[in-house]
Enzyme design. Sequence first.
Site, PDB file in Angstrom:
ATOM      1  N   THR A  11       0.830  -1.169  -0.082  1.00 26.88           N
ATOM      2  CA  THR A  11       0.009   0.031   0.005  1.00 26.88           C
ATOM      3  C   THR A  11       0.807   1.141  -0.088  1.00 26.88           C
ATOM      4  OG1 THR A  11       0.033  -0.121   2.437  1.00 26.88           O
ATOM      5  CG2 THR A  11      -1.942  -1.052   1.316  1.00 26.88           C
ATOM      6  N   GLY A  12       2.361   1.056   0.020  1.00 23.68           N
ATOM      7  CA  GLY A  12       2.983   2.575  -0.027  1.00 23.68           C
ATOM      8  C   GLY A  12       3.032   2.800  -1.516  1.00 23.68           C
ATOM      9  N   VAL A  14       5.812   3.018  -3.568  1.00 18.22           N
ATOM     10  CA  VAL A  14       6.529   2.153  -4.430  1.00 18.22           C
ATOM     11  C   VAL A  14       5.839   0.595  -4.739  1.00 18.22           C
ATOM     12  CG1 VAL A  14       8.807   0.849  -4.716  1.00 18.22           C
ATOM     13  CG2 VAL A  14       8.810   2.983  -3.709  1.00 18.22           C
ATOM     14  N   SER A  40      -3.143  -1.813   7.405  1.00 17.26           N
ATOM     15  CA  SER A  40      -3.681  -1.675   5.924  1.00 17.26           C
ATOM     16  C   SER A  40      -4.246  -3.213   5.648  1.00 17.26           C
ATOM     17  CB  SER A  40      -2.500  -1.595   4.946  1.00 17.26           C
ATOM     18  OG  SER A  40      -1.951  -0.429   5.149  1.00 17.26           O
ATOM     19  N   ARG A 100      21.946  -4.244   0.155  1.00 18.43           N
ATOM     20  CA  ARG A 100      22.672  -3.862  -1.055  1.00 18.43           C
ATOM     21  C   ARG A 100      24.089  -4.347  -1.118  1.00 18.43           C
ATOM     22  NH1 ARG A 100      19.788   1.770  -1.296  1.00 18.43           N
ATOM     23  NH2 ARG A 100      17.557   1.075  -2.186  1.00 18.43           N
ATOM     24  N   CYS A 129      17.547   4.829  -5.997  1.00 18.17           N
ATOM     25  CA  CYS A 129      16.998   5.524  -7.044  1.00 18.17           C
ATOM     26  C   CYS A 129      18.122   6.344  -7.966  1.00 18.17           C
ATOM     27  CB  CYS A 129      15.944   6.375  -6.949  1.00 18.17           C
ATOM     28  SG  CYS A 129      15.806   7.292  -5.363  1.00 18.17           S
ATOM     29  N   GLN A 156      16.996  16.127  -6.049  1.00 15.03           N
ATOM     30  CA  GLN A 156      16.233  14.966  -6.087  1.00 15.03           C
ATOM     31  C   GLN A 156      14.669  15.329  -5.659  1.00 15.03           C
ATOM     32  OE1 GLN A 156      19.905  12.228  -4.413  1.00 15.03           O
ATOM     33  NE2 GLN A 156      17.791  11.570  -3.955  1.00 15.03           N
ATOM     34  N   SER A 159       9.199  13.260  -3.873  1.00 13.67           N
ATOM     35  CA  SER A 159       8.580  11.801  -3.822  1.00 13.67           C
ATOM     36  C   SER A 159       9.451  10.909  -3.154  1.00 13.67           C
ATOM     37  CB  SER A 159       8.014  11.601  -4.987  1.00 13.67           C
ATOM     38  OG  SER A 159       8.941  11.326  -6.089  1.00 13.67           O
ATOM     39  N   HIS A 236      14.161  12.720 -10.413  1.00 13.64           N
ATOM     40  CA  HIS A 236      15.177  12.933 -10.027  1.00 13.64           C
ATOM     41  C   HIS A 236      16.170  13.507 -11.052  1.00 13.64           C
ATOM     42  CE1 HIS A 236      14.434  11.600  -5.955  1.00 13.64           C
ATOM     43  NE2 HIS A 236      15.232  10.643  -6.117  1.00 13.64           N
ATOM     44  N   ASN A 309      11.876   8.800 -10.318  1.00  9.42           N
ATOM     45  CA  ASN A 309      12.611   7.938  -9.154  1.00  9.42           C
ATOM     46  C   ASN A 309      11.746   6.998  -8.653  1.00  9.42           C
ATOM     47  OD1 ASN A 309      11.195  10.648  -8.320  1.00  9.42           O
ATOM     48  ND2 ASN A 309      11.255   9.736  -6.356  1.00  9.42           N
TER      49      ASN A 309
HETATM   50  O1  LIG Z   1      15.083  10.291  -0.689  1.00  8.65           O
HETATM   51  C1  LIG Z   1      15.283  10.136  -1.936  1.00  8.65           C
HETATM   52  O2  LIG Z   1      15.262  10.762  -3.011  1.00  8.65           O
HETATM   53  C2  LIG Z   1      15.732   8.588  -2.138  1.00  8.65           C
HETATM   54  C3  LIG Z   1      15.595   7.668  -0.829  1.00  8.65           C
HETATM   55  C4  LIG Z   1      15.809   6.619  -0.646  1.00  8.65           C
HETATM   56  C5  LIG Z   1      15.565   5.759   0.555  1.00  8.65           C
HETATM   57  C6  LIG Z   1      14.583   6.376   1.493  1.00  8.65           C
HETATM   58  C7  LIG Z   1      14.529   5.803   2.668  1.00  8.65           C
HETATM   59  C8  LIG Z   1      15.124   4.441   3.080  1.00  8.65           C
HETATM   60  C9  LIG Z   1      15.970   3.789   2.184  1.00  8.65           C
HETATM   61  C10 LIG Z   1      16.699   2.619   2.363  1.00  8.65           C
HETATM   62  O3  LIG Z   1      16.369   1.653   1.920  1.00  8.65           O
HETATM   63  O4  LIG Z   1      17.894   2.685   2.866  1.00  8.65           O
HETATM   64  C11 LIG Z   1      16.081   4.420   0.674  1.00  8.65           C
HETATM   65  C12 LIG Z   1      17.049   4.021  -0.552  1.00  8.65           C
HETATM   66  O5  LIG Z   1      18.135   4.045  -0.095  1.00  8.65           O
HETATM   67  O6  LIG Z   1      16.320   3.231  -1.339  1.00  8.65           O
END
Ligand SMILES: O=C(O)C/C=C/c1cccc(C(=O)O)c1C(=O)O
Length: 331
Positions: A11-12, A14, A40, A100, A129, A156, A159, A236, A309
């Site tokens: 529901t977020g 993404v 949710s 990652r 992103c 950036q 969103s 972005h 993004n």
């Molecule tokens: O703020 C942005 O434009 C990108 C943000 C990415 C983000 C926000 C919160 C947590 C994370 C995270 O998973 O660490 C991430 C990411 O790196 O994808």
Amino acid sequence: KKYNVAIVGATGKVGETFLKVLEEKNFPVDKLYPMASKKSAGINIKFQGKDWTVEELSESSFDKDIDIALFSAGGSISLKYAPIAREKGVIVIDNSSAWRMDKDVPLVVPEVNPEDIKKHNGIIANPNCSTIQAVVALKPLHDRFKIKRIVYSTYQAVSGSGVKGIRDLEEGLKGNKNEFYPHQIAFNCIPHIDVFLENGYTKEEMKMVEETKKIMNDDSLRITATAVRVPVISGHSESINVEFEKPYEISEVFSIMDSAEGIVLVDDVANNKYPLAVDAADTDPVYVGRLRRDESVESGLNMWVVADNIRKGAATNTVQIAELLVKYDLI
Ligand SMILES: O=C(O)C/C=C/c1cccc(C(=O)O)c1C(=O)O
């Protein structure tokens, strides 16, 4: 063949875009398992012409026949539940930063390092992103001219922070005070994305540095980054300066960019044509323009790189990874 797909964080922002892109790409889904927090649970989701009910994520959520799980529910959820899903034989594609940099977890951008997906051990990570759009633009040039140094400057969209960032901008434009960002974002640029680290960089900046090296598989790359929040809702933008080992002709750079996978070249400054966030919104390509020689070094190049993004920066890249699993017969 059809696949049973779980969406963790359904529901977020993404999560919703995962569903939109899976439908657009007609990904072969048999059963959908949307999962989210307790608040949710019970929400109805329409997907591929059917109704699906959001379930509350729990440790038993993966005790069913699930092939792939797309995660975008924050790092702590991924840290806890990705291993549980993997133990049950589910292949996890995680949009958070939790996994990652793990050596056993491939960090994949399908246009850049598709083969890395074959090394997965049940978890595949989706990069940040800002990193995704950058490496799509840089990879074809790295292959041809060998990059030795990269300077990233990002602009950036709010969103990237989710609904709270969007609300800060919308309210700020009406003169109301900020709730989420440390300063007002309306009429402003904030050089602060995520938290500050010991070395004076932010986590967002160090993600770009470290993730670029892993995806490009080149620890010799010298990289620095400045990540800035700007009053844009979606998309972005990045100014990228690169220095190559080899000399180059600008005409060859144009032809490489014009034919590279995942890239749309928008570069006709005589007619004010260059990549714009408003044009990239709700599309999947990485847009490249403002290509020009950096005369201050031996073999340098400047470019302007723009992408949505939430789509290419998160949801579409994740679904493309799922498509790779099918293409490589890994599922
Ligand atoms: O703020 C942005 O434009 C990108 C943000 C990415 C983000 C926000 C919160 C947590 C994370 C995270 O998973 O660490 C991430 C990411 O790196 O994808």
